[in-house]
Write a protein that holds these residues in place. Sequence first.
Motif, short mmCIF file in Angstrom:
data_model
loop_
_atom_site.label_atom_id
_atom_site.label_comp_id
_atom_site.label_asym_id
_atom_site.label_seq_id
_atom_site.Cartn_x
_atom_site.Cartn_y
_atom_site.Cartn_z
N THR A 1 -24.06 68.74 14.90
CA THR A 1 -24.91 68.76 16.06
C THR A 1 -24.16 68.07 17.23
O THR A 1 -23.77 66.94 16.98
CB THR A 1 -26.33 68.12 15.73
OG1 THR A 1 -27.02 68.54 14.60
CG2 THR A 1 -27.19 67.96 17.00
N VAL A 2 -23.78 68.88 18.03
CA VAL A 2 -23.38 68.25 19.38
C VAL A 2 -24.41 67.93 20.14
O VAL A 2 -25.15 68.44 20.61
CB VAL A 2 -22.12 69.11 20.04
CG1 VAL A 2 -21.79 68.36 21.11
CG2 VAL A 2 -21.21 69.59 19.45
N GLN A 3 -24.52 66.40 20.38
CA GLN A 3 -25.60 65.83 21.43
C GLN A 3 -25.15 65.66 22.69
O GLN A 3 -24.05 64.91 22.95
CB GLN A 3 -26.37 64.63 20.60
CG GLN A 3 -27.39 63.91 21.32
CD GLN A 3 -27.89 62.81 20.74
OE1 GLN A 3 -28.39 62.77 19.51
NE2 GLN A 3 -28.23 61.81 21.36
N GLU A 4 -26.05 65.98 23.70
CA GLU A 4 -25.76 65.95 24.95
C GLU A 4 -25.75 64.44 25.51
O GLU A 4 -26.56 63.63 25.04
CB GLU A 4 -26.90 66.87 25.93
CG GLU A 4 -26.75 66.62 27.43
CD GLU A 4 -27.74 67.35 28.08
OE1 GLU A 4 -27.71 67.34 29.17
OE2 GLU A 4 -28.69 67.97 27.62
N GLY A 5 -24.84 64.22 26.15
CA GLY A 5 -24.57 62.82 26.78
C GLY A 5 -23.83 61.77 26.07
O GLY A 5 -23.57 60.81 26.49
N GLU B 1 -19.89 61.22 24.96
CA GLU B 1 -18.48 61.57 25.18
C GLU B 1 -17.48 61.46 23.72
O GLU B 1 -17.08 60.22 23.92
CB GLU B 1 -18.03 60.83 26.55
CG GLU B 1 -18.65 61.41 27.65
CD GLU B 1 -18.40 62.58 28.59
OE1 GLU B 1 -17.37 62.97 27.67
OE2 GLU B 1 -18.85 62.90 29.35
N TYR B 2 -17.73 62.16 22.96
CA TYR B 2 -16.83 62.07 21.64
C TYR B 2 -15.59 61.52 21.94
O TYR B 2 -15.24 60.64 21.32
CB TYR B 2 -17.10 63.11 20.83
CG TYR B 2 -18.50 63.67 20.63
CD1 TYR B 2 -19.05 62.78 19.58
CD2 TYR B 2 -19.03 64.69 21.10
CE1 TYR B 2 -20.61 63.06 18.86
CE2 TYR B 2 -20.44 65.03 20.79
CZ TYR B 2 -20.87 64.20 19.75
OH TYR B 2 -22.56 64.62 19.48
N SER C 1 -18.58 54.54 28.13
CA SER C 1 -18.87 55.64 27.48
C SER C 1 -19.69 55.35 26.37
O SER C 1 -20.43 56.09 25.83
CB SER C 1 -17.64 56.66 27.39
OG SER C 1 -16.73 56.04 26.08
N SER D 1 -23.18 56.33 25.67
CA SER D 1 -23.63 57.04 24.51
C SER D 1 -24.85 56.48 23.72
O SER D 1 -25.84 57.14 23.22
CB SER D 1 -22.46 57.27 23.48
OG SER D 1 -21.43 57.95 23.93
N ALA E 1 -27.85 57.41 25.54
CA ALA E 1 -28.08 58.96 25.33
C ALA E 1 -28.83 59.31 24.00
O ALA E 1 -29.85 59.86 23.99
CB ALA E 1 -26.79 59.64 25.58
N HIS F 1 -32.72 60.42 23.51
CA HIS F 1 -32.97 61.55 22.72
C HIS F 1 -33.93 61.31 21.47
O HIS F 1 -35.05 62.06 21.27
CB HIS F 1 -31.88 62.03 21.86
CG HIS F 1 -32.00 62.94 20.81
ND1 HIS F 1 -32.03 64.60 20.80
CD2 HIS F 1 -31.82 62.72 19.57
CE1 HIS F 1 -32.13 65.02 19.91
NE2 HIS F 1 -31.88 64.14 18.87
N PRO G 1 -19.27 64.96 15.78
CA PRO G 1 -20.82 65.40 15.97
C PRO G 1 -21.36 65.37 14.35
O PRO G 1 -21.32 66.20 13.63
CB PRO G 1 -20.71 67.15 16.11
CG PRO G 1 -19.23 66.91 16.94
CD PRO G 1 -18.37 66.01 16.27
#
Length: 216
Positions: free
Chosen positions: A2-6, A8-9, A68, A72, A75, A79, A152
Amino acid sequence: MTVQEGIEYELNKRYFRGPGCALFLAIGLGLIGIITLGGSWQTAVVLIGLAAIAAVVHVKMRSSSPRSVDASLEAVAQHVRKTAAARIGVFPHAAPPLEVIGFSRIKNTAGPLVQLKEEGGRTRTNWVGGFIAYFSEQQVHIFTTETCITAPAQAEKTVEFFYEDVVSLSTESDQRGSRLSLTVQDGSRYDAPISDVAAIDSELAAARELIRRRRA
């Protein structure tokens, strides 16, 4: 995955990344270049130049700013609030919601190992964990999360219990940090990292009082 919005990996990876081979290569080449100055200066210049390039690569691959990482964390918190409200639903609250979300030193979810970095008196990790608890008249409803912010990887769960099933709602501290723990009769335990217990004093006191009244 799952790539979560917000989140910055890649930037977060740079923040937690260790010295790496580029730094050691830069140091090694630089030392060899200095040693060879007494022989072939052309070779020494080449080696020192390569050392400089390796040093630049090392700097580019790392980030000293936690911006970042902190973004995160927020973010993930946003969520969790949104998802918890959608899954659990809206109802009259018997006590204020209890939200405890932060950087976690332990994890049960498959994914990257926990990485830790201390800076400016604050400890940050590459995993965010915690829960939001809602309190209705008869039950406590919990939405939990474990989210990696360098790759992710994520696990979420929604559970609910009758108040008579709650054994304890306690805070504790050890070498892994401070956390809030909710334990129920079947042995299940839900932990959330906390950096400042005083910040949730009123919500925690209200939740404990409600649980005591309902169990009486």
